[in-house]
Design an enzyme around this catalytic site. Structure first.
Site, PDB file in Angstrom:
ATOM      1  N   LYS A 283      41.058  39.156  43.046  1.00 38.49           N
ATOM      2  CA  LYS A 283      39.651  38.778  42.980  1.00 38.49           C
ATOM      3  C   LYS A 283      39.353  37.702  44.031  1.00 38.49           C
ATOM      4  CE  LYS A 283      38.391  41.203  39.275  1.00 38.49           C
ATOM      5  NZ  LYS A 283      39.578  42.068  39.280  1.00 38.49           N
TER       6      LYS A 283
ATOM      7  N   SER B 262      37.678  47.370  41.479  1.00 39.36           N
ATOM      8  CA  SER B 262      36.872  46.155  41.376  1.00 39.36           C
ATOM      9  C   SER B 262      36.640  45.474  42.720  1.00 39.36           C
ATOM     10  CB  SER B 262      37.517  45.167  40.398  1.00 39.36           C
ATOM     11  OG  SER B 262      38.738  44.676  40.900  1.00 39.36           O
TER      12      SER B 262
END
Length: 206
Positions: free
Chosen positions: A160, A123
Protein backbone atom coordinates in the site's frame (compact mmCIF):
# COMPACT_ATOMS: atom_id res chain seq x y z
CA UNK A 1 16.55 -16.64 -17.38
CA UNK A 2 14.80 -19.57 -15.72
CA UNK A 3 14.29 -19.47 -11.94
CA UNK A 4 15.97 -21.86 -9.54
CA UNK A 5 14.18 -23.91 -6.92
CA UNK A 6 15.45 -23.38 -3.35
CA UNK A 7 17.27 -26.74 -3.50
CA UNK A 8 18.97 -25.88 -6.79
CA UNK A 9 20.04 -22.51 -5.41
CA UNK A 10 21.45 -24.28 -2.34
CA UNK A 11 23.50 -26.67 -4.49
CA UNK A 12 24.76 -23.85 -6.69
CA UNK A 13 25.86 -21.89 -3.62
CA UNK A 14 27.60 -25.00 -2.25
CA UNK A 15 29.51 -25.44 -5.53
CA UNK A 16 30.52 -21.79 -5.54
CA UNK A 17 31.69 -21.89 -1.91
CA UNK A 18 33.66 -25.10 -2.44
CA UNK A 19 35.47 -23.61 -5.44
CA UNK A 20 36.22 -20.43 -3.49
CA UNK A 21 37.50 -22.36 -0.44
CA UNK A 22 39.41 -25.23 -2.08
CA UNK A 23 39.89 -24.23 -5.70
CA UNK A 24 37.86 -27.19 -6.94
CA UNK A 25 34.19 -28.19 -7.15
CA UNK A 26 32.73 -30.83 -4.83
CA UNK A 27 32.16 -34.40 -5.96
CA UNK A 28 28.63 -35.79 -6.29
CA UNK A 29 29.20 -37.81 -3.12
CA UNK A 30 30.30 -34.71 -1.21
CA UNK A 31 27.20 -32.81 -2.36
CA UNK A 32 25.00 -35.72 -1.29
CA UNK A 33 26.64 -35.94 2.14
CA UNK A 34 26.58 -32.22 2.88
CA UNK A 35 23.00 -31.70 1.75
CA UNK A 36 21.53 -34.92 3.10
CA UNK A 37 20.78 -36.78 -0.14
CA UNK A 38 20.46 -40.56 0.07
CA UNK A 39 22.85 -41.12 -2.82
CA UNK A 40 25.20 -39.41 -5.25
CA UNK A 41 22.66 -40.16 -7.98
CA UNK A 42 20.17 -37.79 -6.32
CA UNK A 43 22.79 -35.04 -6.43
CA UNK A 44 23.45 -35.86 -10.09
CA UNK A 45 19.80 -35.21 -11.00
CA UNK A 46 19.96 -31.73 -9.47
CA UNK A 47 23.24 -31.04 -11.27
CA UNK A 48 21.65 -31.99 -14.59
CA UNK A 49 18.80 -29.57 -13.89
CA UNK A 50 21.29 -26.79 -13.11
CA UNK A 51 23.16 -27.56 -16.32
CA UNK A 52 19.91 -27.33 -18.34
CA UNK A 53 19.33 -23.88 -16.87
CA UNK A 54 22.82 -22.81 -17.88
CA UNK A 55 24.05 -22.35 -14.31
CA UNK A 56 26.84 -24.94 -14.51
CA UNK A 57 28.68 -27.02 -17.09
CA UNK A 58 29.15 -30.76 -16.52
CA UNK A 59 32.31 -32.38 -17.85
CA UNK A 60 31.89 -36.18 -18.16
CA UNK A 61 34.50 -38.67 -17.03
CA UNK A 62 35.64 -37.02 -13.79
CA UNK A 63 34.18 -36.95 -10.29
CA UNK A 64 34.77 -33.21 -10.01
CA UNK A 65 33.63 -32.39 -13.52
CA UNK A 66 31.55 -29.35 -12.60
CA UNK A 67 32.41 -25.90 -13.90
CA UNK A 68 30.80 -22.51 -13.47
CA UNK A 69 30.36 -20.56 -16.72
CA UNK A 70 32.60 -17.51 -16.91
CA UNK A 71 29.74 -15.16 -16.05
CA UNK A 72 28.23 -17.40 -13.37
CA UNK A 73 30.12 -15.91 -10.42
CA UNK A 74 28.32 -12.66 -11.12
CA UNK A 75 24.96 -14.26 -11.90
CA UNK A 76 24.88 -16.28 -8.67
CA UNK A 77 25.02 -13.04 -6.70
CA UNK A 78 21.98 -11.84 -8.63
CA UNK A 79 19.61 -14.48 -7.34
CA UNK A 80 16.59 -12.73 -5.81
CA UNK A 81 14.36 -14.82 -3.53
CA UNK A 82 10.65 -14.95 -4.34
CA UNK A 83 8.73 -14.78 -1.08
CA UNK A 84 5.58 -16.84 -0.82
CA UNK A 85 3.22 -17.26 2.13
CA UNK A 86 4.63 -15.49 5.20
CA UNK A 87 4.10 -17.20 8.55
CA UNK A 88 2.96 -15.12 11.51
CA UNK A 89 5.83 -13.84 13.62
CA UNK A 90 8.56 -15.00 11.23
CA UNK A 91 11.02 -12.73 9.37
CA UNK A 92 9.87 -12.17 5.81
CA UNK A 93 13.22 -13.42 4.43
CA UNK A 94 13.21 -16.62 6.49
CA UNK A 95 14.31 -19.53 4.28
CA UNK A 96 10.98 -21.33 4.69
CA UNK A 97 9.21 -18.41 2.99
CA UNK A 98 11.34 -18.63 -0.17
CA UNK A 99 9.50 -20.32 -3.06
CA UNK A 100 12.38 -20.10 -5.53
CA UNK A 101 15.14 -17.80 -6.76
CA UNK A 102 15.13 -15.62 -9.86
CA UNK A 103 18.43 -14.85 -11.53
CA UNK A 104 17.88 -11.14 -12.02
CA UNK A 105 20.33 -8.31 -11.45
CA UNK A 106 19.05 -6.46 -8.34
CA UNK A 107 20.81 -3.30 -9.49
CA UNK A 108 18.36 -2.96 -12.38
CA UNK A 109 16.07 -1.47 -9.73
CA UNK A 110 16.71 1.70 -7.75
CA UNK A 111 17.23 1.36 -4.87
CA UNK A 112 18.61 -2.16 -5.28
CA UNK A 113 16.03 -4.93 -4.85
CA UNK A 114 16.50 -7.44 -2.02
CA UNK A 115 13.60 -9.80 -2.71
CA UNK A 116 10.52 -10.38 -4.85
CA UNK A 117 6.94 -10.65 -3.62
CA UNK A 118 4.08 -12.11 -5.64
CA UNK A 119 1.21 -9.61 -5.82
CA UNK A 120 -2.20 -10.81 -4.67
CA UNK A 121 -5.33 -8.82 -5.54
CA UNK A 122 -5.89 -5.64 -7.53
CA UNK A 123 -5.72 -2.99 -4.80
CA UNK A 124 -2.73 -1.26 -6.48
CA UNK A 125 -3.80 -1.62 -10.11
CA UNK A 126 -4.00 2.14 -10.79
CA UNK A 127 -0.21 2.42 -10.57
CA UNK A 128 0.43 -0.71 -12.63
CA UNK A 129 0.89 -3.26 -9.85
CA UNK A 130 -1.34 -6.14 -10.94
CA UNK A 131 -2.33 -9.49 -9.49
CA UNK A 132 0.31 -12.13 -10.22
CA UNK A 133 3.09 -9.59 -10.78
CA UNK A 134 6.42 -10.02 -9.04
CA UNK A 135 7.04 -6.89 -6.98
CA UNK A 136 10.71 -5.99 -6.49
CA UNK A 137 11.27 -4.83 -2.91
CA UNK A 138 14.13 -2.92 -1.27
CA UNK A 139 14.42 -3.98 2.38
CA UNK A 140 14.00 -1.05 4.79
CA UNK A 141 12.44 -0.56 8.22
CA UNK A 142 11.21 3.02 7.80
CA UNK A 143 9.27 4.82 5.09
CA UNK A 144 8.40 8.37 4.12
CA UNK A 145 4.89 9.59 3.42
CA UNK A 146 3.82 8.81 -0.13
CA UNK A 147 6.08 5.81 -0.64
CA UNK A 148 4.64 2.45 -1.71
CA UNK A 149 5.58 -0.07 0.95
CA UNK A 150 5.33 -3.71 1.86
CA UNK A 151 3.89 -3.55 5.37
CA UNK A 152 2.99 -6.16 7.94
CA UNK A 153 -0.06 -5.24 10.01
CA UNK A 154 -0.71 -7.67 12.85
CA UNK A 155 1.04 -10.37 10.75
CA UNK A 156 -0.91 -9.66 7.54
CA UNK A 157 1.39 -8.57 4.70
CA UNK A 158 0.07 -5.91 2.33
CA UNK A 159 1.32 -3.55 -0.41
CA UNK A 160 0.00 0.00 0.00
CA UNK A 161 0.93 3.69 -0.15
CA UNK A 162 2.22 4.87 3.24
CA UNK A 163 1.18 7.95 5.20
CA UNK A 164 1.87 8.64 8.87
CA UNK A 165 0.06 11.27 10.94
CA UNK A 166 1.23 11.31 14.52
CA UNK A 167 0.46 7.94 16.07
CA UNK A 168 -1.72 6.88 13.15
CA UNK A 169 -0.62 5.25 9.91
CA UNK A 170 -2.83 5.12 6.85
CA UNK A 171 -2.17 2.55 4.14
CA UNK A 172 -3.84 3.64 0.92
CA UNK A 173 -4.81 1.44 -2.00
CA UNK A 174 -4.45 2.64 -5.59
CA UNK A 175 -7.94 1.43 -6.47
CA UNK A 176 -11.10 3.34 -5.59
CA UNK A 177 -12.84 0.10 -4.61
CA UNK A 178 -10.66 -0.23 -1.50
CA UNK A 179 -10.81 1.83 1.70
CA UNK A 180 -7.61 2.91 3.49
CA UNK A 181 -6.25 0.69 6.23
CA UNK A 182 -5.95 2.68 9.46
CA UNK A 183 -3.33 1.54 11.96
CA UNK A 184 -3.20 2.95 15.50
CA UNK A 185 0.40 2.41 16.60
CA UNK A 186 -0.60 2.70 20.26
CA UNK A 187 -2.45 -0.61 20.11
CA UNK A 188 -1.55 -2.28 16.79
CA UNK A 189 1.64 -3.71 15.37
CA UNK A 190 3.00 -2.40 12.07
CA UNK A 191 6.31 -3.39 10.48
CA UNK A 192 7.71 -1.91 7.29
CA UNK A 193 9.26 -4.80 5.35
CA UNK A 194 10.45 -2.77 2.37
CA UNK A 195 9.82 -0.30 -0.43
CA UNK A 196 8.35 -1.23 -3.81
CA UNK A 197 11.04 -0.45 -6.38
CA UNK A 198 9.75 -2.16 -9.53
CA UNK A 199 7.55 -4.79 -11.10
CA UNK A 200 8.26 -7.88 -13.17
CA UNK A 201 5.14 -8.67 -15.16
CA UNK A 202 4.12 -12.27 -14.51
CA UNK A 203 4.49 -14.40 -17.64
CA UNK A 204 6.95 -12.07 -19.35
CA UNK A 205 9.80 -13.11 -17.09
CA UNK A 206 9.86 -16.88 -17.38
Amino acid sequence: MRPLTPRQAEILELIKRNIADTGMPPTRAEIATRLGFKSANAAEEHLKALAKKGCIEIMPGTSRGIRLPAEEEVVVEYGLPLIGQVAAGEPILAQEHVEQYYQVDPSMFHPTADFLLRVKGDSMKNIGILEGDLLAVHKVQQARNGQVVVARVDDDVTVKRFEKKGNLVYLYAENEDYSPIKVDLSCQSLTIEGLAVGVIRNGDWL
